[in-house]
Design a protein around this motif. Structure first.
Motif: not given
Length: 372
Positions: A192-209
């Protein structure tokens, strides 16, 4: 933490009084059988030498526990219960206003019990056949087991090899990850490859709970130097809260990545994601013991990386009236999919064909399907 025997201390202050002028209450204060329940999945694990019950051995108590000998740790289910025989009570009995207690060893479960109440329970007179003889019951809430739980990783965009993708991380923590020094560390499967300066972000969909992480995060991915698991170097992502910590709770966030370039190579390596949390994190190797673990780590299987079908498309050259297709917004519609399998499916067994629609499209829970 989990998996090890650790000392727990139980404090007791009861409305019993061996010196009471009420003869029945005085008798109950000297001869009642009683028991203590730990939360489900806990297990008492002591010998008599490690069961401490005098005020000299248990700081915070004001009197010795009125027993003549320690109980035995249970060897069979339920191992979260210990019984104290009223016939072996010390004749001094329980005194009103005194603080009693005992300290002994217990095995902690891998995570907080979620199929039953997370409480400690003590009962006096549990052998009584009539309700008036069941003298007292006490409960006390238990703390969360310091272990990451409810950890899942889902592929949101595509499972195809070598494609850009978004991974959804869902997890629960029991211990605060403080800002600055604390960190979440993700170990991803090989390739798996990730950008070195990765940016976590929130989804547009709620995944309750699960709740989206609303704190500002600093993220660093390393493609080469990673923690060793089973002798294999794996990609890692270090996520640090910046302004405020990540409190106990159920959380989710997304992370962009590129799927492994070869499904066949991925199948030969571990596809497990590992999530670790630290109250203080300074280096990957931890060779100097500088990392302070917040909760015991958790593992989960990742999505299978797949090879692209030779053909997969929506058939557009259809009679809308006869096929039931409607492209207007908010209207129910029927779609025709065309696809070609890369190889002949096995004759026996259960086969699944998965269709992922874009965000905001919905399938009926009981959809009708025709294959031809």
């Amino acid at each position: 933490h989990t998996g090890f025997a650790t000392f727990v201390t139980i404090f007791l202050k009861l409305p019993l009084d061996a010196n009471s002028t009420d003869q029945e209450k005085a008798l109950q204060s000297k001869s009642l059988s009683w028991r203590v329940f730990a939360p489900a999945s806990y297990a008492w694990s002591f010998n008599r030498a490690s069961f401490l019950y005098t005020r000299l051995d248990v700081p915070g108590t004001t009197a010795d526990l009125p027993i003549r000998q320690p109980p035995y740790a249970p060897l069979v289910h339920p191992r979260n219960r210990i019984d104290f025989d009223g016939a072996l009570e010390h004749r001094t009995g329980w005194q009103v206003g005194e603080v009693y207690g005992f300290k002994t060893l217990m095995l902690i479960p891998s995570e907080t019990p979620r199929h039953s109440v997370n409480e400690w329970i003590a009962e006096w007179g549990f052998t009584g056949q009539e309700l008036p003889n069941r003298s007292i019951a006490l409960t006390s809430p238990a703390v969360e087991v310091r272990a990451i739980h409810s950890f899942y990783v889902s592929s949101l965009l595509t499972a195809l090899e070598g494609r850009s993708n978004e991974l959804l991380f869902r997890f629960g923590i029991a211990t605060l990850v403080p800002p600055g020094s604390g960190a979440l560390v993700i170990e991803a499967p090989l390739y798996y490859t990730f950008e070195a300066a990765c940016v976590p972000f929130n989804s547009k969909i709620m995944y309750a709970p699960y709740s989206p992480l609303e704190v500002r995060l600093d993220c660093l991915a390393k493609a080469t130097v990673v923690l060793r698991v089973g002798g294999v170097l794996r990609p890692s992502v270090v996520i640090r809260p910046v302004d405020s910590g990540i409190p106990s709770g159920l959380w989710s966030f997304n992370l962009a990545c590129v799927n492994p370039p070869s499904a066949s190579e991925t199948a030969l390596s571990s596809s497990t994601f590992i999530l670790r949390s630290y109250t203080s994190y300074t280096d990957e190797s931890n060779s100097q013991g500088t990392n302070a673990v917040a909760d015991v780590h958790a593992t989960t299987a990742g999505s299978e990386v797949t090879v692209e079908m030779p053909l997969a498309e929506i058939v557009n050259s259809v009679n809308y009236l006869l096929s039931g297709r409607d492209d207007h917004p908010g209207q129910p519609s029927s779609l025709i999919f065309a696809f070609e399998l890369r190889k002949e499916p096995a004759v026996f067994g259960i086969h699944a064909l998965e269709v992922n629609a874009p965000v905001d499209f919905y399938f009926r829970e009981k959809c009708s399907i025709g294959i031809g």
